[in-house]
Design a protein around this motif. Structure first.
Motif, short mmCIF file in Angstrom:
data_model
loop_
_atom_site.label_atom_id
_atom_site.label_comp_id
_atom_site.label_asym_id
_atom_site.label_seq_id
_atom_site.Cartn_x
_atom_site.Cartn_y
_atom_site.Cartn_z
N ARG A 148 0.82 -1.22 0.00
CA ARG A 148 0.00 0.00 0.00
C ARG A 148 0.85 1.27 0.00
N ARG A 149 1.95 1.22 -0.73
CA ARG A 149 2.75 2.41 -0.95
C ARG A 149 2.36 3.04 -2.29
N THR A 150 2.96 4.17 -2.61
CA THR A 150 2.62 4.90 -3.82
C THR A 150 3.38 4.34 -5.02
N LEU A 151 2.65 3.93 -6.06
CA LEU A 151 3.25 3.50 -7.32
C LEU A 151 2.73 4.41 -8.43
N ILE A 152 3.65 5.12 -9.09
CA ILE A 152 3.29 6.04 -10.16
C ILE A 152 3.83 5.50 -11.48
N LEU A 153 2.96 5.40 -12.47
CA LEU A 153 3.34 4.88 -13.78
C LEU A 153 3.22 6.02 -14.80
N VAL A 154 4.35 6.47 -15.31
CA VAL A 154 4.37 7.56 -16.30
C VAL A 154 4.43 6.91 -17.68
N LEU A 155 3.26 6.62 -18.22
CA LEU A 155 3.17 5.95 -19.51
C LEU A 155 3.50 6.92 -20.64
N ARG A 156 4.16 6.42 -21.66
CA ARG A 156 4.47 7.24 -22.83
C ARG A 156 4.17 6.39 -24.07
N GLU A 157 2.92 6.45 -24.48
CA GLU A 157 2.45 5.69 -25.64
C GLU A 157 1.22 6.37 -26.19
N THR A 158 1.02 6.27 -27.49
CA THR A 158 -0.20 6.79 -28.11
C THR A 158 -0.37 6.18 -29.49
N PRO A 159 -1.57 5.80 -29.87
CA PRO A 159 -2.78 5.78 -29.04
C PRO A 159 -2.78 4.56 -28.12
N PHE A 160 -3.71 4.53 -27.20
CA PHE A 160 -3.88 3.38 -26.33
C PHE A 160 -4.89 2.41 -26.93
N THR A 161 -4.60 1.12 -26.82
CA THR A 161 -5.57 0.11 -27.22
C THR A 161 -6.51 -0.18 -26.05
N ALA A 162 -7.55 -0.93 -26.31
CA ALA A 162 -8.45 -1.35 -25.23
C ALA A 162 -7.70 -2.18 -24.20
N ILE A 163 -6.71 -2.95 -24.66
CA ILE A 163 -5.91 -3.76 -23.73
C ILE A 163 -5.13 -2.84 -22.79
#
Length: 225
Positions: A148-163
């Motif tokens: 229960r700590r902080t997890l930050i995900l800085v995604l770099r993608e485009t476009p996003f699929t439904a998956i």
């Protein structure tokens, strides 16, 4: 990719300080946007935070392609390189190998305060959503979530699929902060560095690390606009 992997030998140089008040793990994976991660590292070091650094194999490739940085295959050498580059105090920055299961981040008994994967690939996203722990980055993120700590995900993608979107939703429900690299323009940025600082400032805010990289909403910008 022979010769490019961060191996499992732990750093051997002596530690001068081991009682840092805050410890945050940062992982660099193979998405474009490695400058976000490098800037984040610099800001954390400048703020007096101890950093545990993890780099994927693809992250090493992107470091060389986008920043001209060739990372050593040995964690001890990579640690010395980044410590010197970032001006870290002795013991403030530690680098761990991808299969270094004795690293502190591999156990729930010694989790970091928070972890940021910046940039984060959609492949890493999928592995985390599936609960995999095939390398230290995945295991460390799994530990942060379960503790229960902080997890930050800085995604770099485009476009996003439904998956991609379904994986983001699953991780958000598990407690992760999904923060795609989408800089704002309301403060009238003039340089690429200012766009990078926008995202890094948002990450630092969620980590509760003081920052003055850009004006707050409603404040006057400092660039004279």
């Amino acid at each position: 990719m022979p010769g490019s992997a961060i191996t499992d030998q732990p750093p051997v140089e002596p530690r001068v300080q081991d009682d840092w008040p805050r410890t945050i793990a940062v992982a660099l994976t193979g998405a474009s946007g490695i400058q976000y991660g490098l800037r984040l590292l610099q800001c954390l070091i400048d703020a007096g935070v101890r950093v545990y650094l993890l780099i994927s194999q693809a992250g090493q490739v992107v470091l060389k392609m986008e920043a001209g940085i060739k990372v050593s295959a040995q964690p001890a050498e990579a640690e010395r390189f980044f410590s010197q580059r970032l001006g870290a105090a002795p013991g403030q920055l530690r680098v761990f190998g991808r299969q270094q299961w004795t690293a502190p981040v591999a156990s729930g008994s010694h989790p970091p305060e928070a972890m940021v994967i910046c940039p984060c690939t959609t492949g890493t996203l999928a592995s985390l959503a599936a609960g995999l722990s095939q390398d230290l980055i995945q295991r460390a993120a799994d530990v942060v979530l379960k503790e229960r700590r902080t997890l930050i995900l800085v995604l770099r993608e485009t476009p996003f699929t439904a998956i991609h979107l379904e994986n983001m939703l699953r991780l958000a429900r598990a407690g992760a902060v999904i923060m795609p690299a989408n800089p704002g323009f309301y403060y009238q940025p003039r340089t690429v560095d200012e766009l990078i600082d926008f995202m890094v400032a948002r990450v630092l805010d969620h980590l509760r690390v003081p920052q003055n990289l850009l004006p707050r909403w409603g404040e006057q910008p400092t660039n004279g606009n």
